[in-house]
Design a protein around this motif. Structure first.
Motif, PDB file in Angstrom:
ATOM      1  N   GLU A  98       0.831  -1.208   0.000  1.00  0.00           N
ATOM      2  CA  GLU A  98       0.000   0.000   0.000  1.00  0.00           C
ATOM      3  C   GLU A  98       0.866   1.259   0.000  1.00  0.00           C
ATOM      4  N   LEU A  99       1.901   1.272   0.817  1.00  0.00           N
ATOM      5  CA  LEU A  99       2.772   2.445   0.895  1.00  0.00           C
ATOM      6  C   LEU A  99       3.561   2.649  -0.400  1.00  0.00           C
ATOM      7  N   LYS A 100       3.957   1.570  -1.039  1.00  0.00           N
ATOM      8  CA  LYS A 100       4.652   1.685  -2.325  1.00  0.00           C
ATOM      9  C   LYS A 100       3.729   2.302  -3.374  1.00  0.00           C
ATOM     10  N   ALA A 101       2.447   1.918  -3.360  1.00  0.00           N
ATOM     11  CA  ALA A 101       1.487   2.477  -4.305  1.00  0.00           C
ATOM     12  C   ALA A 101       1.297   3.972  -4.052  1.00  0.00           C
ATOM     13  N   PHE A 116       2.485   9.731  -5.443  1.00  0.00           N
ATOM     14  CA  PHE A 116       3.063  11.014  -5.128  1.00  0.00           C
ATOM     15  C   PHE A 116       4.197  11.387  -6.078  1.00  0.00           C
ATOM     16  N   GLU A 117       5.003  10.400  -6.443  1.00  0.00           N
ATOM     17  CA  GLU A 117       6.102  10.660  -7.381  1.00  0.00           C
ATOM     18  C   GLU A 117       5.552  11.066  -8.749  1.00  0.00           C
ATOM     19  N   THR A 118       4.458  10.434  -9.155  1.00  0.00           N
ATOM     20  CA  THR A 118       3.828  10.790 -10.444  1.00  0.00           C
ATOM     21  C   THR A 118       3.277  12.203 -10.394  1.00  0.00           C
ATOM     22  N   GLU A 119       2.608  12.532  -9.283  1.00  0.00           N
ATOM     23  CA  GLU A 119       2.055  13.885  -9.135  1.00  0.00           C
ATOM     24  C   GLU A 119       3.167  14.930  -9.070  1.00  0.00           C
ATOM     25  N   ALA A 120       4.248  14.629  -8.407  1.00  0.00           N
ATOM     26  CA  ALA A 120       5.364  15.565  -8.293  1.00  0.00           C
ATOM     27  C   ALA A 120       6.041  15.760  -9.636  1.00  0.00           C
ATOM     28  N   GLY A 121       6.071  14.730 -10.458  1.00  0.00           N
ATOM     29  CA  GLY A 121       6.671  14.823 -11.784  1.00  0.00           C
ATOM     30  C   GLY A 121       5.843  15.631 -12.752  1.00  0.00           C
ATOM     31  N   ASN A 122       4.531  15.718 -12.510  1.00  0.00           N
ATOM     32  CA  ASN A 122       3.630  16.481 -13.394  1.00  0.00           C
ATOM     33  C   ASN A 122       3.623  17.960 -13.056  1.00  0.00           C
TER      34      ASN A 122
END
Length: 93
Positions: A78-81, A86-92
């Motif tokens: 769950e934490l990895k997901a 968050f990494e995807t949102e930060a990259g956008n």
């Protein structure tokens, strides 16, 4: 003359190691319990495996640890997901 063969030093050292580590005592206990069984199991090796493992751990303790491990693994997944999200949102941004 007898057929007595002296035990070589390595064997004797290994025997002492097993005794000191409690292996000889544990094996003896399991084998005695197998001997005392009124109905001998079909698979004696499985009996030894099951009862030898039971000397150090109770099955309820093992079950509790397995449940805790499963819960921890689910939490990690769950934490990895969440981290990936968050990494995807930060990259956008």
């Amino acid at each position: 003359m007898s057929n007595y063969k002296p035990i070589d030093a390595k064997r004797e050292e290994f025997r002492k190691y097993l005794e000191h580590a409690g292996v000889m005592d544990a094996l003896t206990k399991v084998l005695v319990s197998l001997y005392e069984e009124t109905e001998k199991p079909e698979d004696a090796l499985e009996y030894v495996r099951k009862h030898l493992g039971g000397i150090t751990e109770s099955s309820s303790n093992t079950d509790a640890l397995r449940k805790e491990l499963d819960e921890s693994q689910a939490q990690v997944t769950e934490l990895k997901a969440k981290l990936a999200k968050f990494e995807t949102e930060a990259g956008n941004e």
